[in-house]
Design a protein around this motif. Structure first.
Motif, PDB file in Angstrom:
ATOM      1  N   LEU A  68      -6.839   8.628  -1.631  1.00 26.44           N
ATOM      2  CA  LEU A  68      -7.462   7.827  -2.437  1.00 26.44           C
ATOM      3  C   LEU A  68      -6.511   6.898  -3.050  1.00 26.44           C
ATOM      4  N   GLY A  69      -5.745   7.710  -3.802  1.00 26.84           N
ATOM      5  CA  GLY A  69      -4.808   6.794  -4.638  1.00 26.84           C
ATOM      6  C   GLY A  69      -3.920   5.969  -3.821  1.00 26.84           C
ATOM      7  N   THR A  70      -3.455   6.455  -2.659  1.00 24.40           N
ATOM      8  CA  THR A  70      -2.730   5.714  -2.028  1.00 24.40           C
ATOM      9  C   THR A  70      -3.316   4.390  -0.988  1.00 24.40           C
ATOM     10  N   GLY A  71      -4.390   4.731  -0.533  1.00 21.87           N
ATOM     11  CA  GLY A  71      -5.288   3.597  -0.265  1.00 21.87           C
ATOM     12  C   GLY A  71      -5.575   2.605  -1.271  1.00 21.87           C
ATOM     13  N   TRP A  72      -5.908   3.095  -2.487  1.00 23.37           N
ATOM     14  CA  TRP A  72      -6.136   2.061  -3.709  1.00 23.37           C
ATOM     15  C   TRP A  72      -4.818   1.566  -3.780  1.00 23.37           C
ATOM     16  N   PHE A  73      -3.449   2.275  -3.838  1.00 21.33           N
ATOM     17  CA  PHE A  73      -2.313   1.513  -4.152  1.00 21.33           C
ATOM     18  C   PHE A  73      -2.076   0.359  -3.074  1.00 21.33           C
ATOM     19  N   GLY A  74      -2.419   0.700  -1.594  1.00 21.36           N
ATOM     20  CA  GLY A  74      -2.451  -0.152  -0.562  1.00 21.36           C
ATOM     21  C   GLY A  74      -3.041  -1.497  -0.995  1.00 21.36           C
ATOM     22  N   ALA A  75      -4.426  -1.435  -1.275  1.00 16.46           N
ATOM     23  CA  ALA A  75      -5.334  -2.427  -1.674  1.00 16.46           C
ATOM     24  C   ALA A  75      -4.742  -3.239  -2.792  1.00 16.46           C
ATOM     25  N   VAL A  76      -4.285  -2.549  -3.792  1.00 16.03           N
ATOM     26  CA  VAL A  76      -3.684  -3.352  -5.115  1.00 16.03           C
ATOM     27  C   VAL A  76      -2.397  -4.056  -4.509  1.00 16.03           C
ATOM     28  N   ALA A  77      -1.574  -3.490  -3.856  1.00 15.30           N
ATOM     29  CA  ALA A  77      -0.322  -4.256  -3.243  1.00 15.30           C
ATOM     30  C   ALA A  77      -0.873  -5.344  -2.538  1.00 15.30           C
TER      31      ALA A  77
END
Lengths: 340, 340
Positions: A150-159
């Motif tokens: 989740l943290g990685t998918g979230w960062f992908g969406a933030v980036a």
């Protein structure tokens, strides 16, 4: 204690490993409530990243603090905690700017191996975030998802700068890609295009907030995204695979001035300069600074506003970890949760 | 009319060319007050970008409007105007988002050739920005700089997110690199490191606001930047060369979470995925959307707050354009201004 060890290509075993002890005064020891197999564990499992010696596996974890070192101030025994795949001090200038996974004192948890009964967590005060209370059992998979996918998918969406009014496309339908869909939805994206050709993954993408499914890949996938966006491309594209084809699909699916957030661990990728120059795309990504997002993600889970743990479609006792690896390798499972 | 034409490697000539006429009803014809030779003109001049037929040269221009097509509404004959190297409608969704150099109707001015007495400017209402009045003669070099090198350096600094409290490094000491220094200064950067080993260019960098000069290149240059930034790297790095070495120097000089703005036209560059993944750097650039910045840049020049035209250290009549190319090729001149 019991823990998984990778011996070579497709040879993962559960065996006795030494119980961890406090090494540094900033360490904590946790008893794992759950662990799991990561998509990135498949790179060495498949032999693409060679292993030269038996290697403890696992870098996602939630659990209860058993013991802390003499310099740990905030984390206490008995707390339920979530951490992520890099231990970080959370105080250096890089951590303070939100890039804890590049902390000047970071420690890669993969070198410790959390597919086990216990784990030593370095820099406990910086790394671990305690939940408000001991969670109900049904929250545990969601909290475990926060630890990495989740943290990685979230960062992908933030980036990728997902947000209101934006069209977001996601390349990759693994757990990270699916949770990038959930993340983009939480960030208020207007339209979310999941690129997937697997029926069960498409279903979960739609449940997480996807508005469109694109089954085509490569140049055909790019064409389809352009058709859906007045010929311009998406504002935001998350790359959650890590191959050359996926990266080029992401860059080419993005409109000029748009953003690609890439979180798939890149393998053998070369970004061609001339094409990238002309694309006018923003490119940002890398190992997700999950720690930046943990307080917010834990809060969303605690309030039962998101259910990221739905990516776990296989649950096994730790002893059966090898079956978890096999199921993910063969794409029979999206993600396997292991109960020590 | 007279204009430059490139015939082959290091063979540029000034010769009679047909006077331009209105072709589309959205065109304007301008009489050039000044033109110049661009660093990017040196790629074909040196034979690195091969030319297959005699090619009119030049894409930077300021001048007086002679005539407009029947659909031109805002630009009027007699106005003094500044344009940039892509004609753009300034109304499409891409233009409106600030990426006029990727306008869906863009026309590359290099295909028209502005090192000449007159030029046809497509999409005149979208492309041209009129100055408040006919400028004093001493303002003309500054306004001409806005047409490309200032606008490009400015975009590099914007893409690198230069701003208050930031340390900005600039790779490349050509006109664009030097004007990226000026731009970073205008944006309030705290520390500006110019990477240059040429005394005259160092002097201009310092005059434009550089606080530090680094003479080392490649890995030694990266080390020096790290030494100057507590081992972390700069927050913002502008890449204004376009080679593999310069791009890697820029990426490696940037701290995790920092920004590289690249505006050198990339030639033979491949960005290695694994290293870029670990770097945590933001990467953005490409052909500068100069049109986005023109109103602000013209205003700064009109108020005499910046003097970007100082990059012109050679002024020649148009007839002597070949000497301008030679002087820049041999690095005897930073940038040559041509008076038709």
């Amino acid at each position: 204690m019991r823990g998984t060890v990778l011996y070579g290509t497709r040879d993962v075993r559960v065996e006795e490993r030494p119980e961890p002890e406090i090494v540094e005064p900033t360490d904590a020891i946790i008893r794992l409530s759950a662990a799991c197999v990561c998509g990135s564990d498949l790179w060495p499992y498949r032999g693409i990243d060679p292993v030269s010696e038996p290697t403890p596996m696992g870098h996602e974890y939630v659990g209860v603090v058993e013991e802390v070192g003499s310099e740990v101030r905030n984390i206490k025994p008995g707390q339920f905690v979530v951490g992520s795949f890099f231990a970080s001090d959370n105080t250096c200038e890089i951590c303070q700017s939100g890039y804890q996974s590049s902390c000047v004192n970071r420690v890669l948890m993969g070198s410790i191996g959390t597919q086990a009964e216990y784990a030593r967590i370095p820099l406990a005060d910086g790394t671990l975030v305690a939940t408000p209370d001991i969670p109900d059992d049904d929250l545990i998979p969601h909290l475990l998802a926060a630890s990495d996918v989740l943290g990685t998918g979230w960062f992908g969406a933030v980036a990728a700068e997902a947000g209101p009014g934006k069209t977001v496309a996601v390349v990759g339908d693994g757990a990270v890609g699916l949770l990038a869909v959930l993340s983009a939805k939480q960030m208020g994206a207007e339209r979310i295009i999941a690129m997937s050709r697997h029926e069960s993954r498409q279903r979960l993408a739609l449940e997480f907030g996807a508005t469109d499914i694109v089954e085509e890949r490569g140049d055909a996938g790019v064409e389809r995204i352009k058709e859906l966006t007045d010929g311009l491309g998406a504002h935001s594209v998350v790359e959650a695979v890590g191959t050359q084809e996926a990266m080029m699909q992401a860059i080419r699916s993005t409109r000029p001035g748009g953003h690609v957030g890439f979180v798939g661990v890149l393998h053998g990728v070369e970004i061609p300069g001339e094409e990238f120059f002309s694309s006018h795309v923003h490119l940002h990504g890398g190992p997700a600074p999950v720690r930046r997002f943990l307080p917010e993600l834990i809060d969303l889970i605690w309030q039962r506003r998101i259910e990221p743990g739905k990516v776990f479609d296989l649950e096994l006792p730790l002893e059966e970890a090898p079956e978890g690896y096999r199921a993910m390798d063969e794409r029979r499972a999206i993600k396997a949760l292991l109960r020590p």
